[in-house]
Scaffold this motif. Structure first.
Motif, mmCIF file in Angstrom:
data_model
loop_
_atom_site.group_PDB
_atom_site.id
_atom_site.type_symbol
_atom_site.label_atom_id
_atom_site.label_comp_id
_atom_site.label_asym_id
_atom_site.label_seq_id
_atom_site.Cartn_x
_atom_site.Cartn_y
_atom_site.Cartn_z
ATOM 1 N N UNK A 487 -7.354 -5.336 19.417
ATOM 2 C CA UNK A 487 -6.318 -4.547 18.715
ATOM 3 C C UNK A 487 -4.927 -4.942 19.197
ATOM 4 N N UNK A 488 -4.743 -5.015 20.524
ATOM 5 C CA UNK A 488 -3.420 -5.350 21.057
ATOM 6 C C UNK A 488 -3.017 -6.780 20.699
ATOM 7 N N UNK A 489 -4.010 -7.669 20.575
ATOM 8 C CA UNK A 489 -3.720 -9.058 20.202
ATOM 9 C C UNK A 489 -3.155 -9.121 18.784
ATOM 10 N N UNK A 490 -3.783 -8.406 17.860
ATOM 11 C CA UNK A 490 -3.314 -8.426 16.473
ATOM 12 C C UNK A 490 -2.004 -7.658 16.308
ATOM 13 N N UNK A 491 -1.730 -6.715 17.195
ATOM 14 C CA UNK A 491 -0.473 -5.970 17.133
ATOM 15 C C UNK A 491 0.688 -6.734 17.757
ATOM 16 N N UNK A 492 0.411 -7.897 18.364
ATOM 17 C CA UNK A 492 1.452 -8.718 18.960
ATOM 18 C C UNK A 492 1.897 -8.252 20.334
ATOM 19 N N UNK A 496 3.844 -12.771 22.593
ATOM 20 C CA UNK A 496 5.067 -12.556 21.807
ATOM 21 C C UNK A 496 5.096 -13.439 20.559
ATOM 22 N N UNK A 497 4.370 -14.559 20.588
ATOM 23 C CA UNK A 497 4.355 -15.478 19.436
ATOM 24 C C UNK A 497 3.640 -14.863 18.226
ATOM 25 N N UNK A 498 2.816 -13.823 18.458
ATOM 26 C CA UNK A 498 2.062 -13.197 17.363
ATOM 27 C C UNK A 498 2.705 -11.894 16.888
ATOM 28 N N UNK A 499 3.968 -11.683 17.230
ATOM 29 C CA UNK A 499 4.633 -10.418 16.893
ATOM 30 C C UNK A 499 4.671 -10.179 15.381
ATOM 31 N N UNK A 500 4.901 -11.193 14.607
ATOM 32 C CA UNK A 500 5.030 -11.004 13.151
ATOM 33 C C UNK A 500 3.719 -11.006 12.412
ATOM 34 N N UNK A 501 2.598 -11.098 13.093
ATOM 35 C CA UNK A 501 1.302 -11.220 12.421
ATOM 36 C C UNK A 501 0.857 -9.907 11.784
ATOM 37 N N UNK A 502 1.204 -8.779 12.388
ATOM 38 C CA UNK A 502 0.702 -7.482 11.919
ATOM 39 C C UNK A 502 1.118 -7.207 10.473
ATOM 40 N N UNK A 551 -11.313 -17.968 17.475
ATOM 41 C CA UNK A 551 -10.871 -16.762 16.760
ATOM 42 C C UNK A 551 -10.199 -17.043 15.409
ATOM 43 N N UNK A 552 -9.969 -18.317 15.083
ATOM 44 C CA UNK A 552 -9.270 -18.617 13.823
ATOM 45 C C UNK A 552 -10.113 -18.197 12.615
ATOM 46 N N UNK A 553 -11.416 -18.430 12.689
ATOM 47 C CA UNK A 553 -12.312 -18.070 11.586
ATOM 48 C C UNK A 553 -12.363 -16.557 11.403
ATOM 49 N N UNK A 554 -12.422 -15.823 12.519
ATOM 50 C CA UNK A 554 -12.477 -14.355 12.445
ATOM 51 C C UNK A 554 -11.138 -13.783 11.959
ATOM 52 N N UNK A 555 -10.043 -14.480 12.238
ATOM 53 C CA UNK A 555 -8.721 -14.001 11.842
ATOM 54 C C UNK A 555 -8.567 -13.989 10.320
ATOM 55 N N UNK A 556 -9.204 -14.939 9.632
ATOM 56 C CA UNK A 556 -9.045 -15.040 8.166
ATOM 57 C C UNK A 556 -9.452 -13.749 7.471
ATOM 58 N N UNK A 557 -10.455 -13.074 8.016
ATOM 59 C CA UNK A 557 -10.928 -11.832 7.388
ATOM 60 C C UNK A 557 -9.892 -10.710 7.462
ATOM 61 N N UNK A 558 -8.893 -10.861 8.326
ATOM 62 C CA UNK A 558 -7.892 -9.810 8.525
ATOM 63 C C UNK A 558 -6.593 -10.081 7.760
ATOM 64 N N UNK A 559 -6.445 -11.262 7.177
ATOM 65 C CA UNK A 559 -5.182 -11.640 6.539
ATOM 66 C C UNK A 559 -5.271 -11.465 5.026
#
Length: 587
Positions: A487-492, A496-502, A551-559
């Protein structure tokens, strides 16, 4: 001493006796040894004829006096000796071939003290035998030529950036009370004056009483809400400033005058200043990486300003960290029974079972008040002294008292035997700490052998969930640390590089910790749990050394579908930057 012709020997001396079982010290008048009696007699007539008059019989000398005084190893605390041996990898101190073996209870008491302040780990005793191993803190403490409590205070203070103030504190604690301007204890004298009416005193006695009252009023100027130790620290700083580093006789004269005008003991002040210089020089040699004048120059500033509120708080926490097993709680009304010459509503209970008796504040303390409702709830003290009340009842009196906040206790007593951790708490919710690089959760916390409940501490969630208490808790499952990290990873919050992902996600990351059935949540959490990754450093290492597409494959399901290209760019850029950071740190 030359020129002595006559010696009068009473056969007695006042010595400090330390009880290793209770940790209580008392000053008792006892018979000397035969060796001491012969030494006293030898002081007469060294340079000419002389005589020694003994105020005891030859029968008492031959039948009751011991041949020699007990070796110091049998009459003093052994924690510094035991810790030095632990630093030398001696696992079982009790079986070491001492020339004069100390009592087993002394060694056990020393090991217990070291475990209570976090210098020795005794969790391996059942598995490996012996009596514990030195911790990282213990090894650092053993390198300082000080008592273990004071050495820990300096190390904690150095980490907090207040070493210069802590040096004054340790110098103060190493000596007798700075405010004892007369040989007679003020509290004892006060009780004595209450028993004796003014009509029974002659003019000389009345003058002495008036003189002592004036001295007491002077010493009462030195009070501090932070307790006796901080009050003494301010007095040392003011006296140092009064001397202005003039040097020689002028500085000594200014300091003596200042002490006389302000109810301070000049002799003790002088010793404190010498100890302060010694500790400052030691700080330069052993703690040179710390902040402050002492660590850089080996000296101290004569214009050192009093600490601000934040520094005072850090300083009190440093003091308490070295006195963890000497923390006491004000007894709740009715919790203590029995007769006592002092109101039991003003009594304290020590955190260790060795302090079984009620403890009372020293009447000379700046914290003392007759109204028990105004007493601080939590305190720490430097030592316990056994005194006798007016009716002959022995009482335990605490010296050098410092009020503390219960909210600090859990944090400053981590990794010690005094802290007992229970199951994790659902509220407040877990957080990610960037400094510790860990998912932290609040844990039910108890302190001391009495199991006092204190504010929950925050611990690494993975370690907490491995405990038996957590496994029996219905509110948590073993993979929760990976679930919250995802959860914290996807929330950035992890990188800090993933801040805009949410903003590009099709669901809130909070879905991961709601434990509602979801295939994409299960895939993401199980992937992290399978690789054992619940920290930023572990994820960087996995990307750098094993799989940069992790984790790239699992990330696709969230975008969201329309944001796939943008999310891919953010993710790839984050992976590259974090791999670079891992390689730089590795080099």
């Amino acid at each position: 001493i030359p020129g002595i012709s006559y010696v009068v020997d009473t056969g007695r001396h006042k010595c400090r006796n330390y009880n290793s079982g209770t940790g209580v010290a008392s000053y008792d008048v006892m018979w000397i040894s035969k060796a001491s009696a012969d030494q006293r007699a030898g002081r007469a007539g060294r340079t000419g004829p002389g005589h020694c008059y003994r105020l005891y019989s030859s029968s008492l000398y031959s039948r009751h006096m011991d041949p020699f005084a007990l070796p110091e190893v049998l009459t003093r605390p052994l924690e510094d000796v035991v810790l030095a041996m632990k630093a030398m990898k001696i696992s079982d101190v009790s079986s070491f071939p001492f020339p004069t073996p100390p009592d087993r209870s002394q060694i056990d008491a020393a090991v217990k003290l070291l475990a209570n302040i976090g210098c020795v780990d005794v969790s391996t005793v059942e598995r490996d035998g012996g009596d514990g191993i030195a911790t990282r803190l213990g090894l650092a403490v053993s390198k300082l030529p000080l008592g273990v409590r004071y050495a820990k205070m300096l190390l904690v203070a150095a980490q907090a950036g207040i070493l210069d103030y802590a040096i004054v504190v340790v110098a103060v604690l190493s000596e007798a009370s700075l405010f004892s301007s007369s040989a007679v204890d003020e509290s004892t004298e006060k009780e004595r004056n209450e028993e004796t009416g003014e009509s029974d005193l002659d003019d000389i006695d009345k003058n002495l009483v008036e003189l002592r009252e004036r001295e007491k009023k002077k010493s009462n100027r030195w009070t501090h809400s932070g307790g006796d130790v901080l009050a003494a620290m301010l007095a040392v700083g003011a006296c140092t400033y009064a001397g202005r580093a003039a040097g020689g006789a002028s500085e000594a004269f200014a300091n003596r005058k200042f002490c006389e005008e302000n109810g301070l003991n000049y002799t003790i002040m002088n010793r404190i200043q010498k100890m302060r210089s010694h500790l400052a020089n030691m700080a330069k040699n052993r703690l040179s990486t710390a902040e402050g004048i002492a660590a850089k120059t080996g000296g101290f500033s004569y214009k050192m300003a009093p600490p601000n509120k934040l520094q005072e708080t850090l300083l009190i926490q440093s003091i308490a960290s070295g006195l963890l097993d000497r923390i006491a709680l004000l007894a709740t009304p009715g919790s203590l029974s029995g007769e006592s010459p002092i109101d039991l509503r003003s009594a304290y209970i020590g955190c260790c079972s060795s302090a079984k008796d009620p403890l009372f504040l020293d009447r000379a303390s700046s914290v003392y008040t007759r109204d028990y409702r105004q007493l601080p709830r939590w305190i720490c003290y430097d030592s316990i002294l056994r005194k006798t009340a007016k009716d002959g009842t022995p009482i335990a009196v605490m010296k050098n008292i410092t009020p503390i906040e219960s909210s600090w206790i859990g944090e400053i007593s981590k990794d010690t035997r005094l802290l007992t951790l229970g199951p994790p708490l659902a509220s407040p919710p877990p957080t990610y700490d960037t400094d510790q690089d860990a998912v932290l959760c609040s844990v039910t916390t108890k302190f001391g052998t009495h199991g006092w409940e204190i504010n929950p501490v925050r611990m690494g969630m993975y370690e907490v969930l491995q405990s038996p208490e957590a496994k029996s808790s219905s509110g948590f499952v073993p993979d929760d640390s990976f679930r919250w990290f995802a959860r914290f990873l996807l929330e950035g919050k992890v990188m800090i590089e993933l801040t805009g992902l949410e903003e590009l996600l099709n669901d809130s990351p909070a879905l991961i910790t709601r434990k509602t059935p979801s295939s994409k949540v299960t895939m993401l959490v199980s992937r992290l749990a399978g690789a054992g990754i619940d920290s930023r450093s572990a994820l960087r290492k996995h990307w750098a050394e094993q799989d940069d597409k992790f984790l790239f494959k699992q990330l696709k399901n969230w975008i969201k579908r329309e944001h796939h290209p943008q999310a891919k760019k953010i993710w790839i850029d984050a992976v590259r930057k974090n791999i670079k950071k891992w390689e730089e740190k590795k080099d």
